[in-house]
Scaffold this motif. Structure first.
Motif, PDB file in Angstrom:
ATOM      1  N   ARG A 131     -69.804  -0.808  44.762  1.00 59.87           N
ATOM      2  CA  ARG A 131     -68.730  -0.850  43.792  1.00 59.87           C
ATOM      3  C   ARG A 131     -67.280  -1.223  44.509  1.00 59.87           C
ATOM      4  NH1 ARG A 131     -70.468  -2.549  39.150  1.00 59.87           N
ATOM      5  NH2 ARG A 131     -72.033  -1.135  38.114  1.00 59.87           N
ATOM      6  N   SER A 132     -67.200  -0.850  45.885  1.00 55.43           N
ATOM      7  CA  SER A 132     -65.802  -0.811  46.320  1.00 55.43           C
ATOM      8  C   SER A 132     -66.186  -0.614  47.967  1.00 55.43           C
ATOM      9  CB  SER A 132     -64.801   0.045  45.970  1.00 55.43           C
ATOM     10  OG  SER A 132     -65.188   1.311  46.436  1.00 55.43           O
ATOM     11  N   ASP A 133     -65.357  -1.028  48.699  1.00 55.38           N
ATOM     12  CA  ASP A 133     -65.441  -1.217  50.156  1.00 55.38           C
ATOM     13  C   ASP A 133     -64.083  -1.414  50.914  1.00 55.38           C
ATOM     14  OD1 ASP A 133     -66.007  -1.193  52.921  1.00 55.38           O
ATOM     15  OD2 ASP A 133     -67.572  -2.777  52.852  1.00 55.38           O
ATOM     16  N   ASN A 134     -63.391  -0.174  51.234  1.00 57.79           N
ATOM     17  CA  ASN A 134     -62.124  -0.198  51.849  1.00 57.79           C
ATOM     18  C   ASN A 134     -62.244   0.239  53.388  1.00 57.79           C
ATOM     19  OD1 ASN A 134     -62.630   2.413  51.809  1.00 57.79           O
ATOM     20  ND2 ASN A 134     -60.355   3.018  50.985  1.00 57.79           N
ATOM     21  N   ARG A 135     -63.084  -0.096  54.125  1.00 57.43           N
ATOM     22  CA  ARG A 135     -63.439   0.176  55.403  1.00 57.43           C
ATOM     23  C   ARG A 135     -62.448  -0.455  56.223  1.00 57.43           C
ATOM     24  NH1 ARG A 135     -69.482  -0.800  56.683  1.00 57.43           N
ATOM     25  NH2 ARG A 135     -68.982  -2.506  55.225  1.00 57.43           N
ATOM     26  N   LEU A 136     -62.288   0.058  57.476  1.00 58.65           N
ATOM     27  CA  LEU A 136     -61.254  -0.808  58.426  1.00 58.65           C
ATOM     28  C   LEU A 136     -61.957  -1.839  59.272  1.00 58.65           C
ATOM     29  CD1 LEU A 136     -59.206   2.234  59.783  1.00 58.65           C
ATOM     30  CD2 LEU A 136     -58.187   0.539  58.312  1.00 58.65           C
ATOM     31  N   SER A 137     -61.511  -3.116  59.185  1.00 63.79           N
ATOM     32  CA  SER A 137     -62.218  -4.191  60.108  1.00 63.79           C
ATOM     33  C   SER A 137     -61.935  -3.911  61.361  1.00 63.79           C
ATOM     34  CB  SER A 137     -61.732  -5.414  59.605  1.00 63.79           C
ATOM     35  OG  SER A 137     -62.294  -5.615  58.292  1.00 63.79           O
ATOM     36  N   PRO A 138     -62.620  -4.229  62.312  1.00 63.67           N
ATOM     37  CA  PRO A 138     -62.233  -4.360  63.811  1.00 63.67           C
ATOM     38  C   PRO A 138     -60.789  -4.597  64.050  1.00 63.67           C
ATOM     39  CG  PRO A 138     -64.080  -5.074  63.717  1.00 63.67           C
ATOM     40  CD  PRO A 138     -63.792  -5.275  62.231  1.00 63.67           C
ATOM     41  N   LYS A 139     -59.812  -4.003  64.694  1.00 62.54           N
ATOM     42  CA  LYS A 139     -58.461  -4.284  65.243  1.00 62.54           C
ATOM     43  C   LYS A 139     -57.510  -4.380  64.061  1.00 62.54           C
ATOM     44  CE  LYS A 139     -59.533  -6.439  69.843  1.00 62.54           C
ATOM     45  NZ  LYS A 139     -59.313  -7.578  70.474  1.00 62.54           N
ATOM     46  N   GLU A 140     -58.208  -3.776  62.847  1.00 57.67           N
ATOM     47  CA  GLU A 140     -57.272  -3.801  61.553  1.00 57.67           C
ATOM     48  C   GLU A 140     -56.473  -2.538  61.530  1.00 57.67           C
ATOM     49  OE1 GLU A 140     -57.308  -3.376  56.812  1.00 57.67           O
ATOM     50  OE2 GLU A 140     -59.322  -3.566  57.743  1.00 57.67           O
ATOM     51  N   ARG A 141     -55.215  -2.827  61.241  1.00 60.68           N
ATOM     52  CA  ARG A 141     -54.198  -1.660  61.325  1.00 60.68           C
ATOM     53  C   ARG A 141     -53.514  -1.695  59.758  1.00 60.68           C
ATOM     54  NH1 ARG A 141     -48.405  -1.373  60.933  1.00 60.68           N
ATOM     55  NH2 ARG A 141     -47.646   0.381  61.898  1.00 60.68           N
ATOM     56  N   ARG A 142     -53.432  -0.429  59.182  1.00 62.90           N
ATOM     57  CA  ARG A 142     -53.336  -0.359  57.811  1.00 62.90           C
ATOM     58  C   ARG A 142     -52.341   0.737  57.453  1.00 62.90           C
ATOM     59  NH1 ARG A 142     -58.503   0.674  53.938  1.00 62.90           N
ATOM     60  NH2 ARG A 142     -59.109  -1.395  55.289  1.00 62.90           N
ATOM     61  N   GLU A 143     -51.530   0.713  56.613  1.00 55.45           N
ATOM     62  CA  GLU A 143     -50.414   1.864  56.040  1.00 55.45           C
ATOM     63  C   GLU A 143     -50.930   2.298  54.808  1.00 55.45           C
ATOM     64  OE1 GLU A 143     -46.510   0.640  56.336  1.00 55.45           O
ATOM     65  OE2 GLU A 143     -46.506   0.762  58.547  1.00 55.45           O
ATOM     66  N   VAL A 144     -51.138   3.424  54.654  1.00 53.91           N
ATOM     67  CA  VAL A 144     -51.271   4.077  53.455  1.00 53.91           C
ATOM     68  C   VAL A 144     -50.207   5.191  53.048  1.00 53.91           C
ATOM     69  CG1 VAL A 144     -52.828   5.920  52.068  1.00 53.91           C
ATOM     70  CG2 VAL A 144     -53.780   4.154  53.685  1.00 53.91           C
ATOM     71  N   THR A 145     -49.555   4.756  51.833  1.00 60.76           N
ATOM     72  CA  THR A 145     -48.442   5.616  51.337  1.00 60.76           C
ATOM     73  C   THR A 145     -49.239   6.882  50.556  1.00 60.76           C
ATOM     74  OG1 THR A 145     -47.034   3.525  51.320  1.00 60.76           O
ATOM     75  CG2 THR A 145     -46.425   5.825  49.956  1.00 60.76           C
ATOM     76  N   VAL A 146     -48.576   8.047  51.037  1.00 60.37           N
ATOM     77  CA  VAL A 146     -48.944   9.559  50.427  1.00 60.37           C
ATOM     78  C   VAL A 146     -47.718  10.016  49.682  1.00 60.37           C
ATOM     79  CG1 VAL A 146     -49.951  11.612  50.477  1.00 60.37           C
ATOM     80  CG2 VAL A 146     -50.882   9.764  51.851  1.00 60.37           C
ATOM     81  N   THR A 147     -47.677  10.065  48.344  1.00 61.18           N
ATOM     82  CA  THR A 147     -46.358  10.564  47.723  1.00 61.18           C
ATOM     83  C   THR A 147     -46.560  12.354  47.908  1.00 61.18           C
ATOM     84  OG1 THR A 147     -46.235   8.925  46.336  1.00 61.18           O
ATOM     85  CG2 THR A 147     -45.314  10.951  45.718  1.00 61.18           C
TER      86      THR A 147
END
Length: 411
Positions: free
Chosen positions: A352-368
């Motif tokens: 149903r979903s896949d939000n894994r980190l790809s190689p060398k991927e940088r991701r920002e996640v905002t937490v309220t």
């Protein structure tokens, strides 16, 4: 059928491990005609199946100079390597409590054994066909040459190093300084450095019509699709998971560059207290955080893994928990970010979903954050099985995950 296997099912030689030259002696033991026929039927069946559904080898041929194929025999000369292996999850592939619980769910277990106990001599029953091509209705024959102690070793030394061809067995290494000094039959196999053998189990995608299970291990494909597979990195499974160390390859030998045999992976033990040291293979995830007004910005980066994070079993995930505080007072439950796949285990299973980190991927996640937050504690970990599934399988205090990061951050 594998050429040369049937004429010579089992050879036993006496072994002097201090000998510098292989000196086979002893008698050839003939298997029963029934065992020969059973093996022939199994090899014929395997010839109709894809590689990932076949055993790695028979384990019924001994290289000259060896008395048996046990890890203890290997350890007599290769003590440091055997100690690495003993602490690895490869050594626990059969005795892993989760695996033992999982294979009781279905009669498809003959499929799983070809990775968890990859030699035919490790398997109590041999498949020789399927009823109406149904993988959950195998035709099984009791293995007259079953070696239960070797089965306990799971992915044992010879699973990767044994070569059987034309009725002769050897032990392969990626490079040999002087093969004539080995006390057993040897050969060079450069493929041991390539990851080719790893992909037999770690790059398998298979679905089965009408079934609610799936085999989806895409680590090899993820590496080839990512940036680490290209110059200047040219990473392989071996270069990351079996890093080099200077030490003797065999007891009494000179120091040389050899591979560690920890395969540390995600860092989650299968048996408490039996796992490689943390230094063996650092975690692939980098985690940092900063305040931005009423929010917290998590910065997640897959800095080391040539594959996605997490990879392998589709139920694995990475979890980042943010605990907000006003001074020393907690402000409610943890704010959780989950990185992984979500599957619906229908027939057939659906991702149903896949939000894994790809190689060398940088991701920002905002937490309220809740109003009044003055500081946060951030705890991240890798997990292999949920608390609910562990309880369903009666796994008790089975290690479900491992903490990878803990960060304190104040305004």
């Amino acid at each position: 059928m594998t050429p040369g296997i049937l004429p010579l099912l089992v050879i036993i030689f006496s072994c002097q491990h201090t000998s510098r030259t292989p000196s086979p002696s002893g008698a050839r033991l003939a298997a029963s005609e029934g065992a020969r026929q059973d093996l022939a039927a199994t090899l014929d069946f395997f010839a109709t199946r894809p590689e990932y559904e076949r055993a790695f080898g028979t384990g019924l041929l001994l290289p000259s100079g060896l008395s048996d194929l046990s890890a203890a025999t290997c350890a007599a000369c290769h003590a440091a390597i055997a100690d690495d292996w003993h602490r690895s999850v490869h050594a626990q592939a059969w005795i892993d409590p989760q695996f033992q619980a999982e294979i009781q769910k279905s009669d498809n277990r003959w499929l799983c054994l070809n990775c968890h106990t990859p030699l035919l001599t490790q398997q109590e029953y041999w498949p020789r066909g399927l009823v109406e091509n149904d993988v959950e209705r195998p035709v099984l024959t009791p293995n007259q040459l079953f070696n239960p102690s070797l089965r306990e070793e799971g992915i044992t030394c010879v699973a990767c190093h044994l070569r059987e061809r034309d009725g002769v067995a050897t032990l392969a290494g990626p490079g040999l300084s002087d093969p004539s000094l080995a006390p057993h039959a040897v050969e060079v196999d450069p493929d041991l450095r390539s990851g080719r053998h790893c992909e037999r189990c770690h790059d398998v995608q298979a679905t089965y019509a009408g079934k609610s299970f799936i085999c989806t291990f895409e680590t090899g494909a993820e590496l080839r699709a990512g940036p680490w597979d290209d110059p200047p990195d040219n990473a392989t499974c071996v270069s990351c998971h079996m890093p080099p160390v200077e030490r003797p390859a065999a007891t009494g030998g000179p120091d040389r560059t050899v591979a560690q045999h920890f395969w540390r992976g995600a860092g989650i033990p299968k048996l408490e207290g039996r796992y490689p040291p943390e230094s063996a293979n650092p975690h692939g995830l980098n985690l940092s955080a900063r305040f931005a007004g009423d929010d917290l910005i998590l910065e997640l980066e897959n800095v080391r893994a040539g594959h996605k994070l997490p990879t392998g079993d589709p139920e694995r995930w990475i979890q980042v928990d943010v605990l907000p505080f006003a001074e020393d007072t907690g402000l409610g439950p943890a704010l959780t970010t989950r990185i992984g796949q979500e599957w619906e285990w229908t027939t057939p299973p659906v991702r149903r979903s896949d939000n894994r980190l790809s190689p060398k991927e940088r991701r920002e996640v905002t937490v309220t954050l809740p109003p009044g937050t003055t500081r946060v504690e951030i705890v991240a970990g890798s997990y292999r099985i949920s608390e609910e599934n562990a309880a369903f399988h009666h796994l008790g205090d089975y290690p479900r995950g491992v903490e990878t990061h803990r960060i304190q951050l104040a305004r």
